[in-house]
Design a protein around this motif. Structure first.
Motif, PDB file in Angstrom:
ATOM      1  N   GLY A 197       5.389  31.116  -8.255  1.00  0.00           N
ATOM      2  CA  GLY A 197       5.224  29.717  -7.865  1.00  0.00           C
ATOM      3  C   GLY A 197       6.338  29.188  -6.991  1.00  0.00           C
ATOM      4  O   GLY A 197       6.097  28.410  -6.064  1.00  0.00           O
ATOM      5  N   PRO A 225       5.601  23.779  -9.624  1.00  0.00           N
ATOM      6  CA  PRO A 225       4.644  24.570  -8.827  1.00  0.00           C
ATOM      7  C   PRO A 225       3.768  23.687  -7.962  1.00  0.00           C
ATOM      8  O   PRO A 225       3.540  22.528  -8.264  1.00  0.00           O
ATOM      9  CB  PRO A 225       3.823  25.279  -9.906  1.00  0.00           C
ATOM     10  CG  PRO A 225       3.860  24.341 -11.070  1.00  0.00           C
ATOM     11  CD  PRO A 225       5.224  23.695 -11.056  1.00  0.00           C
ATOM     12  N   SER A 277      -0.788  19.052  -8.121  1.00  0.00           N
ATOM     13  CA  SER A 277       0.139  19.247  -9.231  1.00  0.00           C
ATOM     14  C   SER A 277       1.242  18.203  -9.155  1.00  0.00           C
ATOM     15  O   SER A 277       1.362  17.445  -8.177  1.00  0.00           O
ATOM     16  CB  SER A 277       0.737  20.654  -9.167  1.00  0.00           C
ATOM     17  OG  SER A 277       1.591  20.758  -8.037  1.00  0.00           O
ATOM     18  N   SER A 327      -0.042  23.310  -5.841  1.00  0.00           N
ATOM     19  CA  SER A 327      -1.417  23.779  -5.901  1.00  0.00           C
ATOM     20  C   SER A 327      -1.656  24.799  -4.798  1.00  0.00           C
ATOM     21  O   SER A 327      -1.188  24.634  -3.667  1.00  0.00           O
ATOM     22  CB  SER A 327      -2.382  22.611  -5.746  1.00  0.00           C
ATOM     23  OG  SER A 327      -3.713  23.064  -5.646  1.00  0.00           O
ATOM     24  N   ALA A 370      -4.539  21.416 -15.719  1.00  0.00           N
ATOM     25  CA  ALA A 370      -3.468  21.259 -14.727  1.00  0.00           C
ATOM     26  C   ALA A 370      -3.051  19.826 -14.545  1.00  0.00           C
ATOM     27  O   ALA A 370      -1.930  19.540 -14.169  1.00  0.00           O
ATOM     28  CB  ALA A 370      -3.912  21.840 -13.381  1.00  0.00           C
ATOM     29  N   ARG A 417       1.181  28.986 -11.053  1.00  0.00           N
ATOM     30  CA  ARG A 417       1.788  27.787 -11.648  1.00  0.00           C
ATOM     31  C   ARG A 417       2.570  28.122 -12.909  1.00  0.00           C
ATOM     32  O   ARG A 417       3.560  27.462 -13.217  1.00  0.00           O
ATOM     33  CB  ARG A 417       0.702  26.757 -11.976  1.00  0.00           C
ATOM     34  CG  ARG A 417       0.030  26.146 -10.763  1.00  0.00           C
ATOM     35  CD  ARG A 417      -0.812  24.961 -11.174  1.00  0.00           C
ATOM     36  NE  ARG A 417      -1.688  24.493 -10.097  1.00  0.00           N
ATOM     37  CZ  ARG A 417      -2.170  23.262 -10.016  1.00  0.00           C
ATOM     38  NH1 ARG A 417      -1.850  22.377 -10.932  1.00  0.00           N
ATOM     39  NH2 ARG A 417      -2.971  22.926  -9.031  1.00  0.00           N
TER      40      ARG A 417
END
Length: 356
Positions: A18, A282, A296, A284, A336, A12
């Protein structure tokens, strides 16, 4: 789980890791491998009749100039290394035949229009164009004709470039041959990259910024050049000296593989462009494999776009709500989800075409 959490956090935070992961996940979500198979099927139906038609037309128009005719044919068919070599060696079997022209026109029109339709459907899905915003069947075929005109123009330009390069090699001798061929390859790559970007503008109802398209298009054009070289090697080394039966199957399977690779390159290039343009990274690391994951912002934008893409009417309202993941360990990504709490879809899209 600690190892996976660390890998997830790392990808990420680092674009080089990513972004490719997000492209791979979107490729899977869009079922792009099946879209490439559809392009391959219609491309297979269109390619041989199209080349048959091309040879018949050149044979008729340049009947009095056999040297120019042969040079143009060799240059044009070099773009199709698997089947073009066979047509060059068997050109007399359908030299200027009216039947070949009729078959070529009918087969090419059917197959080529469906290639354009399949490409248009794939790109609209990849770039999350809602169904109600896509052109109707008549306008989509007009767009398809524009797309085919682009392909024909690209083939003509690369043919002229290749013919000029061969003429320059013969004129200036072997000393400059390498430089001329390298320049011709670079020119072909740039032309193919421009064709990729132009096809996006013609087929997609989106206005893509140039900065998000040129890098992926250039990479796709380089990959296509490698496929052309691979096809030439396949014909020159694998099929050379093969029996008639094996050679026939080798040609068909090689052609299908060559078309499929070309379709994959085209769609992967589009996926890269879409991920960058729609900011779908990014992602997950575990999002495709389990529901027990914190999504995300890239995940949420991606899943939201898949839902809004399926809206059939402009007045159809679609909302997307993300509940907390079941039994997810919040300690895995303590940072996150800052600013990424479950919420309803706002329907906003980079170009404002979304619907809430």
């Amino acid at each position: 789980m600690d190892v996976l959490a660390r890998l997830d956090t790392y990808q990420r935070r680092h674009r080089w890791a990513g972004l490719p992961l997000a492209v791979a996940y979107k490729f899977y979500d869009d079922q792009a491998a099946y879209l490439a198979a559809l392009l391959t099927y219609y491309g297979f139906l269109a390619l041989f009749p199209l080349l048959l038609f091309l040879v018949a037309v050149l044979s008729s128009v340049l009947n009095g100039n056999p040297e120019v005719q042969q040079a143009l044919l060799n240059s044009a068919l070099r773009e199709f290394p698997v089947i073009g070599d066979q047509i060059v060696h068997n050109i007399r079997s359908f030299h200027g035949s009216p039947f070949a022209v009729a078959v070529g026109v009918a087969g090419s029109l059917y197959g080529a229009l469906n290639v354009a339709q399949a490409a248009q459907h794939a790109l609209n899905k990849i770039f999350a164009v809602p169904r109600h915003a896509r052109p109707d069947p008549l306008r989509s075929r007009v767009k398809g004709l524009k797309f085919l005109s682009l392909l024909a123009l690209g083939l003509c330009v690369t043919t002229v470039l290749s013919t000029a390069a061969e003429s320059a090699v013969g004129l200036f001798g072997a000393r400059l041959a390498v430089g001329v061929r390298v320049a011709a390859v670079i020119g072909a790559v740039l032309i193919n990259a421009a064709l990729l970007m132009a096809s996006y503008r013609v087929l997609i109802r989106r206005r893509l910024p140039l900065r998000t398209t040129y890098g992926a298009a250039l990479a796709g054009a380089c990959a296509w050049q490698l496929v052309l070289w691979g096809g030439t090697y396949y014909v020159g080394h694998v099929l050379r000296g093969a029996t008639a039966t094996y050679g026939l199957f080798g040609i068909v399977l090689g052609l299908l593989a060559w078309l499929y690779l070309g379709a994959l390159i085209y769609l992967v290039t589009a996926e890269i462009t879409a991920v960058r343009w729609m900011r779908l990274w990014p992602r997950s690391l575990l999002s495709p494999f389990t529901d027990r994951v914190h999504l995300s912002a890239g995940d949420q934008r991606a899943y939201r776009s898949y839902a809004t893409t399926e809206s059939f009417k402009g007045f159809e309202k679609i909302t997307v709500h993300f509940d907390p993941p079941p039994h997810a360990d919040t300690r895995e990504h303590p940072h996150a989800d800052a600013g990424e709490h479950p919420h309803e879809d706002t329907g906003e899209h980079p170009d404002g075409d979304g619907r809430a």
